[in-house]
Scaffold this active site. Structure first.
Site, PDB file in Angstrom:
ATOM      1  N   SER A   1     -23.678  39.346 -25.712  1.00 29.53           N
ATOM      2  CA  SER A   1     -24.363  38.889 -24.506  1.00 29.53           C
ATOM      3  C   SER A   1     -24.055  39.890 -23.402  1.00 29.53           C
ATOM      4  O   SER A   1     -24.175  41.093 -23.637  1.00 29.53           O
ATOM      5  CB  SER A   1     -23.910  37.466 -24.164  1.00 29.53           C
ATOM      6  OG  SER A   1     -24.698  36.936 -23.148  1.00 29.53           O
TER       7      SER A   1
ATOM      8  N   HIS B   1     -28.458  37.977 -26.221  1.00 32.18           N
ATOM      9  CA  HIS B   1     -29.058  36.996 -25.307  1.00 32.18           C
ATOM     10  C   HIS B   1     -30.037  37.721 -24.397  1.00 32.18           C
ATOM     11  O   HIS B   1     -29.645  38.572 -23.608  1.00 32.18           O
ATOM     12  CB  HIS B   1     -27.988  36.314 -24.460  1.00 32.18           C
ATOM     13  CG  HIS B   1     -27.115  35.402 -25.265  1.00 32.18           C
ATOM     14  ND1 HIS B   1     -25.928  34.918 -24.785  1.00 32.18           N
ATOM     15  CD2 HIS B   1     -27.270  34.881 -26.512  1.00 32.18           C
ATOM     16  CE1 HIS B   1     -25.381  34.123 -25.717  1.00 32.18           C
ATOM     17  NE2 HIS B   1     -26.175  34.099 -26.767  1.00 32.18           N
TER      18      HIS B   1
ATOM     19  N   ASP C   1     -21.041  31.223 -27.373  1.00 36.10           N
ATOM     20  CA  ASP C   1     -21.963  31.397 -28.495  1.00 36.10           C
ATOM     21  C   ASP C   1     -21.376  32.392 -29.493  1.00 36.10           C
ATOM     22  O   ASP C   1     -20.773  33.389 -29.097  1.00 36.10           O
ATOM     23  CB  ASP C   1     -23.317  31.902 -27.959  1.00 36.10           C
ATOM     24  CG  ASP C   1     -24.408  31.833 -29.024  1.00 36.10           C
ATOM     25  OD1 ASP C   1     -24.219  31.146 -30.042  1.00 36.10           O
ATOM     26  OD2 ASP C   1     -25.458  32.471 -28.812  1.00 36.10           O
TER      27      ASP C   1
END
Ligand SMILES: C[S@@+](CC[C@H](N)C(=O)[O-])C[C@H]1O[C@@H](n2cnc3c(N)ncnc32)[C@H](O)[C@@H]1O
Lengths: 273, 201
Positions: free
Chosen positions: B17, B44, B137
């Site tokens: 991310s 992401h 995540d």
């Protein structure tokens, strides 16, 4: 955690039970995301394994709605993927307008935002009064919501930009009344709409359409079921009719895709050859 | 506690991310042209923002790169990037699926979704690598990779632009290796060559 091979057997059996008990056939859905949704449903039902859902399918009629809601992804929004709507307005409307009467099918309409979006654009193009829109889905709860035309006000307000990107010429607020935190679309937009249940996996051809929208539905199917659905669309369209798909959906990997030509590749607007 | 590992690596999944794009632009270009495993990447990213990264990567890497398409077959030595706004999943028949299921941990694409589906498919022929990011995540997904016998790699937190994501993984399991950015491409290359049968030191 269950072994993937055993879990695969459980999934087969569960889907077979559902198919035999109620006729809903999810056996040709894209497996990986279906599995995720069913695991989540099992977990929220307090079950450790998918196979523990089978007794509920067989013996608890009330569980059916929960299961269908768990399996089908109903997320949608007004004027979603506006470039496709824009392509329809720019490229298909001239031909559509040459017909005295229009039939349009929205397959997988979910909670109906797409119906109102299209109806608004058709009204602005002067076509709505001579159009019949058939909106179908498998999820009866979503279909009920579609008929009310009432949505979260915030979500509708957020669609103002997309309405414009889709080619809208007024204010979106001209088409709904806001009450508390809800927006209710004008009833006249729904006068030319019939909502009915139709399953792309099992049901048959749906009369001679000039335009079919089926967006963000095929993505949940495996290749064989995509092939069936696209065949169904080809058979349900009049000669040279239009088909609109979701932005990440494609006809390229499907043999039956050859029946269509690309009108606007990036916007996923196709036309029957 | 390492799971037994045998045979070749069929795929590498990479998740990241905040800060991970720069890192990927350093790591992926260092993979050799004859890299065998498929590389599946989940960053992401919002809708319509991944094509730029594909183009940057394509300029710099020897391996073919593209945004993943629904129902596309996974190709060895190909870098498939999850398109912004869609989950990317691996099917058992080694094809890719996209989905518009709701975001997971506020993310779509979700690293957990990619890693878990890849773990179910490739089992012990999978390597996962989790990079920098400001979210949890990828931790659960890495655990799934481990449970299916695959190998779990993670960026060394102090070397990460944002350490949250590697730390969330480390709180959940002991990975097979904790890597500095410089170590990533060499280790992936070694794991990717089919001669490797044992866990490197
Ligand atoms: C993500 S929504 C798409 C809604 C809208 N078309 C859009 O693009 O926003 C997918 C819809 O497809 C419906 N669906 C799933 N399987 C179907 C099937 N076999 N036949 C008809 N509709 C189906 C689901 O119930 C859900 O409402």
């Amino acid at each position: 955690m269950t072994d993937p091979v055993i879990e695969g057997i459980e999934l087969e059996l569960l889907l077979q039970a559902l198919q035999q008990r109620y006729g809903y056939d999810f056996r040709q859905y894209a497996r990986a995301s279906l599995l995720r949704r069913l695991r989540a449903l099992a977990e929220s039902s307090g079950k450790l394994r998918l196979s523990e859902l089978i007794p509920l399918v067989l013996h608890e009629p009330a569980f059916l709605d929960q299961l269908i809601n768990g399996i089908s992804v109903s997320v949608t929004e007004p004027f979603r993927d506006p470039r496709t709507l824009r392509a329809i307005m720019d490229k298909a409307v001239p031909w559509l307008g040459s017909h005295p009467f229009l039939k349009i099918w929205i397959a997988g309409c979910s909670t109906g935002e797409e119906i109102y979006s299209l109806a608004i654009l058709l009204e602005e193009a002067g076509l709505l009064a001579r159009t019949q829109i058939y909106a179908t889905d498998i999820n009866t709860e979503s279909m009920r919501k579609a008929k009310t035309g009432v949505y979260n006000l915030e979500a509708v307000k957020n669609a103002e930009d997309n309405y414009r990107l889709a080619g809208g010429r007024k204010q979106l607020s001209d088409y709904y009344v806001a009450q508390y935190r809800r927006a209710k679309f004008a009833a006249r937009l729904f006068e030319r709409v019939v909502v009915s249940q139709h399953n792309l996996a099992t049901d048959a051809v749906f009369g001679a359409m000039q335009l079919i929208l089926c967006r963000n539905v095929l993505i949940y199917f495996n290749r064989e079921l995509q092939e069936r659905a696209v065949d169904l669309f080809a058979e349900s369209l009049v000669h040279r009719g239009y088909l609109a798909l979701g932005l990440r959906e494609s006809l390229r990997t499907l043999p039956t895709g050859l029946r269509f030509e690309e009108v606007d590749g990036a916007s996923k607007l196709f036309r029957l050859r | 506690m390492r799971p037994s590992f045998s045979g070749s690596v069929e795929a590498v999944v990479i998740g990241g991310s905040a800060g991970s794009v720069e890192l990927l632009l350093k790591v992926l270009p260092r993979l050799p042209a004859d890299f065998q495993p498929a590389v599946l990447v989940c960053i992401h990213a919002a809708a319509n923002t991944t094509q730029g990264l594909v183009e940057l990567l394509a300029e710099r890497t020897e391996l073919p790169v593209s945004e993943a398409e629904d129902k596309q077959l996974i190709a060895p030595g190909h870098i498939h990037l999850a398109p912004g706004g869609y989950h990317l999943l691996v099917e058992r028949d080694r094809s890719l699926s996209l989905s518009l299921d709701p975001p997971v941990l506020h993310a779509r694409p979700s690293i957990d979704v990619l890693f878990e589906s890849a773990a179910d498919c490739y089992q012990n022929q999978l390597v996962s690598l989790l990079l920098t990011g400001a979210s949890a995540d990828g931790a659960r997904g890495s655990l799934r990779v481990r449970q299916q016998g695959g190998r779990v790699l993670v960026q060394e937190p102090t070397s990460a632009a944002v350490a949250t994501m590697p730390q969330a993984l480390l709180a959940l399991l002991q990975p097979d290796a904790i890597l500095h950015p410089d170590e990533m491409a060499p280790l992936l290359t070694r794991l990717g060559s089919s001669l490797v049968h044992s866990v490197p030191p």
